[in-house]
Design an enzyme around this catalytic site. Structure first.
Site, mmCIF file in Angstrom:
data_model
loop_
_atom_site.group_PDB
_atom_site.id
_atom_site.type_symbol
_atom_site.label_atom_id
_atom_site.label_comp_id
_atom_site.label_asym_id
_atom_site.label_seq_id
_atom_site.Cartn_x
_atom_site.Cartn_y
_atom_site.Cartn_z
ATOM 1 N N ARG A 180 -0.191 26.394 -79.101
ATOM 2 C CA ARG A 180 -1.240 27.082 -79.375
ATOM 3 C C ARG A 180 -2.060 26.496 -80.730
ATOM 4 O O ARG A 180 -3.028 26.178 -80.925
ATOM 5 C CB ARG A 180 -0.670 28.617 -79.894
ATOM 6 C CG ARG A 180 -0.720 29.554 -78.842
ATOM 7 C CD ARG A 180 -0.131 30.825 -79.223
ATOM 8 N NE ARG A 180 -1.158 31.645 -79.631
ATOM 9 C CZ ARG A 180 -1.182 32.862 -80.217
ATOM 10 N NH1 ARG A 180 -0.158 33.362 -80.650
ATOM 11 N NH2 ARG A 180 -2.367 33.479 -80.418
ATOM 12 N N CYS A 235 -0.787 32.930 -88.860
ATOM 13 C CA CYS A 235 -0.344 32.965 -87.272
ATOM 14 C C CYS A 235 -1.607 33.289 -86.629
ATOM 15 O O CYS A 235 -2.680 32.961 -86.945
ATOM 16 C CB CYS A 235 0.791 33.769 -87.073
ATOM 17 S SG CYS A 235 0.437 35.457 -87.614
#
Length: 275
Positions: A180, A235
């Site tokens: 990611r 995040c």
């Protein structure tokens, strides 16, 4: 460790009235799973806080997928659970640490310093064959005095300043898994990639078998970062960055902020660049 306690310590303190246990089990794939599991069994005396209903607010155009809840409503639930700033709070989740760390960070943000994460969570407790309960506890209401700690929270303007070199020396830490971070896949958010200039320290690498790695191992994870750095940890939505925030504090970093909105907030502004 400063903010993490083991199950043996908690077992020996179970009947202390000065301790309150909080269950934060949750599943992103099944939002009701944590509450169901709490109903099946939980640590004796534990109260339940839900990530989406209690630890997050309504999602808007900005602020990310898990913004802060209404603080007054959150404090009211703390008070109904018999929690004030004098009570020692121990929080757990199923064992991966992310949801417990979110609650831990939120109490730190409110100025409560006597809050700890149970290492290994519910899974480790059960494996030790320690007692569990189905009883839903009722506590005498308390009065929680808020003392907001703004030193541990960051926002999009702070992060823009870091990206633009206006807040140096400061470092952005992306807590998501590497794929990611690299933009190779994005299973949740509308755009793939990372905030420009961020380094990657996947949060899960701070744990082993559901428990936090020892302090020395945490120091090694972040060994290339100067201890006096200003750090902004993020995040996808501000949840799994919380265990990295906790690990950094355990490793001795003092100037750490959680970018609460995280990547999902960053990409909600069309003008923000993505690497």
């Amino acid at each position: 460790m400063k903010f993490i306690i083991d199950k043996e310590w908690l077992f020996n303190q179970l009947h202390e009235s000065s301790i309150r246990i909080v269950d934060c089990r949750f599943s992103l794939a099944d939002s009701e799973k944590g509450n169901r599991e709490y109903g099946y069994s939980h640590l004796p005396g534990a109260v339940f806080f839900d990530l989406e209903k209690d630890l997050s607010g309504s999602v808007g155009d900005h602020g990310g997928r898990h913004p802060l809840p209404d603080i007054d409503e959150f404090v009211q639930k703390l008070e109904r659970s018999g929690i004030d700033e004098t009570i020692t709070v121990v929080v757990y989740d199923q064992g991966d640490g992310a949801f417990a760390a979110r609650f831990w960070w939120m109490l730190q943000y409110l100025g409560h310093e006597k809050v700890f994460v149970l290492d290994g969570g519910f899974n480790s407790w059960k494996e030790a064959d320690y007692p569990v309960s189905t009883e839903i506890p009722v506590y005498e209401p308390a009065e929680f005095k808020i003392n907001i700690n703004r030193e541990i929270i960051g926002n999009v303007d702070n992060v823009r300043a870091v990206v633009n070199g206006q807040l140096a020396p400061a470092i952005l830490i992306d807590s998501r898994e590497e794929r990611r971070y690299l933009g190779l896949e994005e299973p949740i958010d509308k755009k793939a990639g990372r905030i420009p200039g961020a380094i990657n320290k996947p949060w899960i690498e701070g744990l082993h078998a559901g428990c936090y790695k020892p302090v020395e191992a945490q120091k090694q994870r972040f060994s290339e970062i100067p201890l006096d750095s200003q750090l902004f940890v993020y995040c996808g939505s501000g949840v799994t960055a919380a265990p990295n925030f906790l690990a950094l504090k355990e490793a001795g970093f003092e100037k750490v902020k959680l970018y609460l909105g995280s990547f999902s907030d960053w990409i909600s502004y069309q003008e923000n660049k993505i690497e």
